[in-house]
Motif scaffolding. Structure first.
Motif, PDB file in Angstrom:
ATOM      1  N   ASP A   1       0.905  -1.056   0.007  1.00  0.00           N
ATOM      2  CA  ASP A   1      -0.068   0.041   0.082  1.00  0.00           C
ATOM      3  C   ASP A   1       0.734   1.424  -0.029  1.00  0.00           C
ATOM      4  O   ASP A   1       0.535   2.420   0.143  1.00  0.00           O
ATOM      5  N   TRP A   2       2.213   1.188  -0.151  1.00  0.00           N
ATOM      6  CA  TRP A   2       3.029   2.199  -0.497  1.00  0.00           C
ATOM      7  C   TRP A   2       2.821   2.837  -1.965  1.00  0.00           C
ATOM      8  O   TRP A   2       2.294   2.366  -2.828  1.00  0.00           O
ATOM      9  N   ASN A   3       3.497   3.991  -1.992  1.00  0.00           N
ATOM     10  CA  ASN A   3       3.462   4.613  -3.265  1.00  0.00           C
ATOM     11  C   ASN A   3       4.142   3.707  -4.310  1.00  0.00           C
ATOM     12  O   ASN A   3       3.700   3.446  -5.461  1.00  0.00           O
ATOM     13  N   SER A   4       5.137   3.146  -4.060  1.00  0.00           N
ATOM     14  CA  SER A   4       5.819   2.216  -4.900  1.00  0.00           C
ATOM     15  C   SER A   4       6.766   1.279  -3.819  1.00  0.00           C
ATOM     16  O   SER A   4       7.285   1.584  -2.892  1.00  0.00           O
ATOM     17  N   SER A   5       7.242   0.106  -4.650  1.00  0.00           N
ATOM     18  CA  SER A   5       7.902  -0.777  -3.936  1.00  0.00           C
ATOM     19  C   SER A   5       8.758  -1.373  -5.014  1.00  0.00           C
ATOM     20  O   SER A   5       8.334  -1.991  -5.848  1.00  0.00           O
ATOM     21  N   LYS A   6      10.245  -1.064  -4.873  1.00  0.00           N
ATOM     22  CA  LYS A   6      11.033  -1.696  -5.855  1.00  0.00           C
ATOM     23  C   LYS A   6      11.928  -2.891  -5.355  1.00  0.00           C
ATOM     24  O   LYS A   6      12.335  -2.873  -4.229  1.00  0.00           O
ATOM     25  N   PHE A   7      11.992  -3.824  -6.383  1.00  0.00           N
ATOM     26  CA  PHE A   7      12.636  -4.964  -5.989  1.00  0.00           C
ATOM     27  C   PHE A   7      14.207  -5.147  -6.518  1.00  0.00           C
ATOM     28  O   PHE A   7      14.299  -5.132  -7.568  1.00  0.00           O
ATOM     29  N   LEU A   8      14.995  -5.024  -5.552  1.00  0.00           N
ATOM     30  CA  LEU A   8      16.467  -4.912  -5.908  1.00  0.00           C
ATOM     31  C   LEU A   8      17.271  -6.102  -5.043  1.00  0.00           C
ATOM     32  O   LEU A   8      17.528  -5.815  -3.874  1.00  0.00           O
ATOM     33  N   GLU A   9      17.668  -7.246  -5.661  1.00  0.00           N
ATOM     34  CA  GLU A   9      18.453  -8.015  -4.827  1.00  0.00           C
ATOM     35  C   GLU A   9      19.808  -7.845  -4.630  1.00  0.00           C
ATOM     36  O   GLU A   9      20.421  -6.870  -5.052  1.00  0.00           O
ATOM     37  N   SER A  10      20.128  -8.308  -3.263  1.00  0.00           N
ATOM     38  CA  SER A  10      21.360  -7.794  -2.881  1.00  0.00           C
ATOM     39  C   SER A  10      22.685  -8.331  -3.789  1.00  0.00           C
ATOM     40  O   SER A  10      22.718  -9.241  -4.307  1.00  0.00           O
ATOM     41  N   PRO A  11      23.857  -7.771  -3.992  1.00  0.00           N
ATOM     42  CA  PRO A  11      24.948  -7.974  -4.602  1.00  0.00           C
ATOM     43  C   PRO A  11      25.875  -8.955  -3.763  1.00  0.00           C
ATOM     44  O   PRO A  11      25.628  -8.933  -2.577  1.00  0.00           O
ATOM     45  N   VAL A  12      26.752  -9.435  -4.477  1.00  0.00           N
ATOM     46  CA  VAL A  12      27.567 -10.362  -3.829  1.00  0.00           C
ATOM     47  C   VAL A  12      29.363  -9.725  -4.173  1.00  0.00           C
ATOM     48  O   VAL A  12      29.506  -9.417  -5.206  1.00  0.00           O
ATOM     49  N   ASN A  13      29.997  -9.672  -3.222  1.00  0.00           N
ATOM     50  CA  ASN A  13      31.173  -9.243  -3.214  1.00  0.00           C
ATOM     51  C   ASN A  13      32.039  -9.900  -4.320  1.00  0.00           C
ATOM     52  O   ASN A  13      32.168 -10.982  -4.666  1.00  0.00           O
ATOM     53  N   LYS A  14      32.946  -8.957  -5.106  1.00  0.00           N
ATOM     54  CA  LYS A  14      33.791  -9.695  -6.335  1.00  0.00           C
ATOM     55  C   LYS A  14      34.760 -10.766  -5.697  1.00  0.00           C
ATOM     56  O   LYS A  14      35.268 -11.653  -6.659  1.00  0.00           O
TER      57      LYS A  14
ATOM     58  N   ARG B   1      27.498 -20.349 -11.015  1.00  0.00           N
ATOM     59  CA  ARG B   1      28.467 -18.942 -11.061  1.00  0.00           C
ATOM     60  C   ARG B   1      27.799 -18.097 -12.150  1.00  0.00           C
ATOM     61  O   ARG B   1      27.478 -16.917 -12.146  1.00  0.00           O
ATOM     62  N   ALA B   2      27.243 -18.727 -13.119  1.00  0.00           N
ATOM     63  CA  ALA B   2      26.764 -17.931 -14.572  1.00  0.00           C
ATOM     64  C   ALA B   2      25.547 -17.212 -13.973  1.00  0.00           C
ATOM     65  O   ALA B   2      25.337 -16.112 -14.360  1.00  0.00           O
ATOM     66  N   GLU B   3      24.722 -17.947 -13.283  1.00  0.00           N
ATOM     67  CA  GLU B   3      23.586 -17.222 -13.054  1.00  0.00           C
ATOM     68  C   GLU B   3      23.651 -16.233 -11.723  1.00  0.00           C
ATOM     69  O   GLU B   3      23.048 -15.239 -11.743  1.00  0.00           O
ATOM     70  N   ALA B   4      24.643 -16.384 -10.992  1.00  0.00           N
ATOM     71  CA  ALA B   4      24.951 -15.262  -9.743  1.00  0.00           C
ATOM     72  C   ALA B   4      25.664 -14.066 -10.389  1.00  0.00           C
ATOM     73  O   ALA B   4      25.287 -12.868 -10.177  1.00  0.00           O
ATOM     74  N   THR B   5      26.782 -14.377 -11.575  1.00  0.00           N
ATOM     75  CA  THR B   5      27.080 -13.209 -12.282  1.00  0.00           C
ATOM     76  C   THR B   5      26.074 -12.492 -13.014  1.00  0.00           C
ATOM     77  O   THR B   5      26.325 -11.136 -12.950  1.00  0.00           O
ATOM     78  N   ARG B   6      25.097 -12.869 -13.532  1.00  0.00           N
ATOM     79  CA  ARG B   6      24.061 -12.368 -14.355  1.00  0.00           C
ATOM     80  C   ARG B   6      23.342 -11.420 -13.359  1.00  0.00           C
ATOM     81  O   ARG B   6      22.937 -10.376 -13.507  1.00  0.00           O
ATOM     82  N   ARG B   7      22.890 -11.780 -12.184  1.00  0.00           N
ATOM     83  CA  ARG B   7      21.941 -11.389 -11.328  1.00  0.00           C
ATOM     84  C   ARG B   7      22.637 -10.519 -10.112  1.00  0.00           C
ATOM     85  O   ARG B   7      21.987  -9.533  -9.583  1.00  0.00           O
ATOM     86  N   PHE B   8      23.892 -11.112  -9.611  1.00  0.00           N
ATOM     87  CA  PHE B   8      24.136 -10.472  -8.186  1.00  0.00           C
ATOM     88  C   PHE B   8      25.656  -9.713  -8.460  1.00  0.00           C
ATOM     89  O   PHE B   8      26.241  -9.455  -7.266  1.00  0.00           O
ATOM     90  N   ASP B   9      26.058  -9.242  -9.484  1.00  0.00           N
ATOM     91  CA  ASP B   9      27.216  -8.432  -9.642  1.00  0.00           C
ATOM     92  C   ASP B   9      27.183  -7.118  -8.914  1.00  0.00           C
ATOM     93  O   ASP B   9      25.978  -6.398  -9.185  1.00  0.00           O
ATOM     94  N   GLU B  10      28.185  -6.731  -8.335  1.00  0.00           N
ATOM     95  CA  GLU B  10      28.282  -5.383  -7.460  1.00  0.00           C
ATOM     96  C   GLU B  10      27.757  -4.279  -8.467  1.00  0.00           C
ATOM     97  O   GLU B  10      27.102  -3.498  -8.163  1.00  0.00           O
ATOM     98  N   PHE B  11      28.552  -4.184  -9.593  1.00  0.00           N
ATOM     99  CA  PHE B  11      28.433  -3.068 -10.429  1.00  0.00           C
ATOM    100  C   PHE B  11      26.905  -2.953 -10.870  1.00  0.00           C
ATOM    101  O   PHE B  11      26.447  -1.906 -10.998  1.00  0.00           O
ATOM    102  N   GLU B  12      26.372  -3.886 -11.355  1.00  0.00           N
ATOM    103  CA  GLU B  12      25.170  -4.057 -12.068  1.00  0.00           C
ATOM    104  C   GLU B  12      24.120  -3.590 -10.965  1.00  0.00           C
ATOM    105  O   GLU B  12      23.191  -2.801 -10.992  1.00  0.00           O
TER     106      GLU B  12
END
Length: 270
Positions: free
Chosen positions: A60-73, A231-242
């Motif tokens: 019920d907030w104005n908006s809710s943004k889904f942003l997964e946590s990053p993993v250290n390099k 590792r490929a899935e983690a790279t695609r989704r959880f890279d720090e820079f992205e």
């Protein structure tokens, strides 16, 4: 609260990443969410959450943004070098007696299968729980930073996540980033980061988890296949820079940063 008391109208972003507050809010229910909105008191308020089920708390907030946590390099850089005998590892961001008890129980059950398995728990453990691990034949490995944590993962054969997560399963994702074959209990949070039979195994029962571990121990090629896919899935989704680019976009800030920008360094937020 200070801004509200001053009479100023501003946009408020609430981000519970790596915070215990989300669990507290969830347990207290709708009343706690109403209180939080009252304290914020802004005309426009948005939440930035890191697991899909948390989004429902802010429906019920104005908006809710889904942003997964990053993993250290460090976890992406470490090179897998399996030790000579089967080594199973697990860990927890906030070690609990239940989490440790489940892994210790698996260690006892698997240790009796004459597979020559060793068991490591990565991270700090209270001395009382450490004694429980010792009795179950589990070695506790302290890791002072991400680099040490990643090195502890590198020698393992399999990562086990025996307990359901309420929030984002960062420890499981770190193991994926390190290229480990993972066996996890089936729950919404783990399904959100793993695909059963593709990037690892999701198990509904303890016996299924034991069978999956035995299968992976017997098949080096399968461990490598799942490890590379994880590792490929983690790279695609959880890279720090992205993550940094997505976070700036969520706050509607300019995303003009180069690839050398370390997202997790506090100096970059001055």
């Amino acid at each position: 609260w200070t801004l509200r008391s001053s009479g100023r109208t501003v946009d408020i972003f609430y981000s519970p990443h790596a915070s215990r507050s989300i669990g507290t809010l969830s347990s207290l229910g709708a009343l706690a969410m109403l209180l939080l909105r009252f304290l914020i008191g802004a005309s426009r308020h948005a939440a930035i959450v890191n697991s899909a089920n948390e989004s429902t708390l802010f429906a019920d907030w104005n908006s809710s943004k889904f942003l997964e946590s990053p993993v250290n390099k460090a976890f992406f850089k470490v090179q897998s070098h399996e030790v000579g005998r089967p080594l199973l590892v697990s860990s927890g961001r906030l070690p609990s007696a239940q989490n440790i008890e489940l892994f210790a129980r698996l260690a006892v059950l698997l240790g009796g299968m004459e597979l020559g398995i060793s068991f490591n728990w990565i991270g700090p453990v209270h001395k009382i729980l450490r004694a429980r691990f010792q009795a179950a034949g589990v070695n506790v490995c302290d890791a002072q930073n991400d680099a040490e944590y990643a090195l502890q993962l590198a020698g393992a054969w399999i990562y086990i996540a025996p307990r359901a997560n309420r929030g984002f399963p960062i420890c499981l994702v770190r193991a994926m980033a390190a290229g480990l074959a993972c066996v996890a209990v089936d729950c919404p949070e783990h399904r959100g980061v793993m695909r059963d039979g593709d990037t690892g195994y999701l198990c509904a029962t303890e016996s299924e988890m034991i069978n999956r571990v035995a299968t992976l121990i017997d098949s080096p090629s399968l461990r490598q296949l799942y490890g590379r896919a994880a590792r490929a899935e983690a790279t695609r989704r959880f890279d720090e820079f992205e993550f940094g680019k997505k976070l700036l976009a969520a706050y509607s800030l300019p995303a003009s940063v180069d690839s050398r920008w370390p997202v997790t360094s506090p100096e970059n937020f001055k």
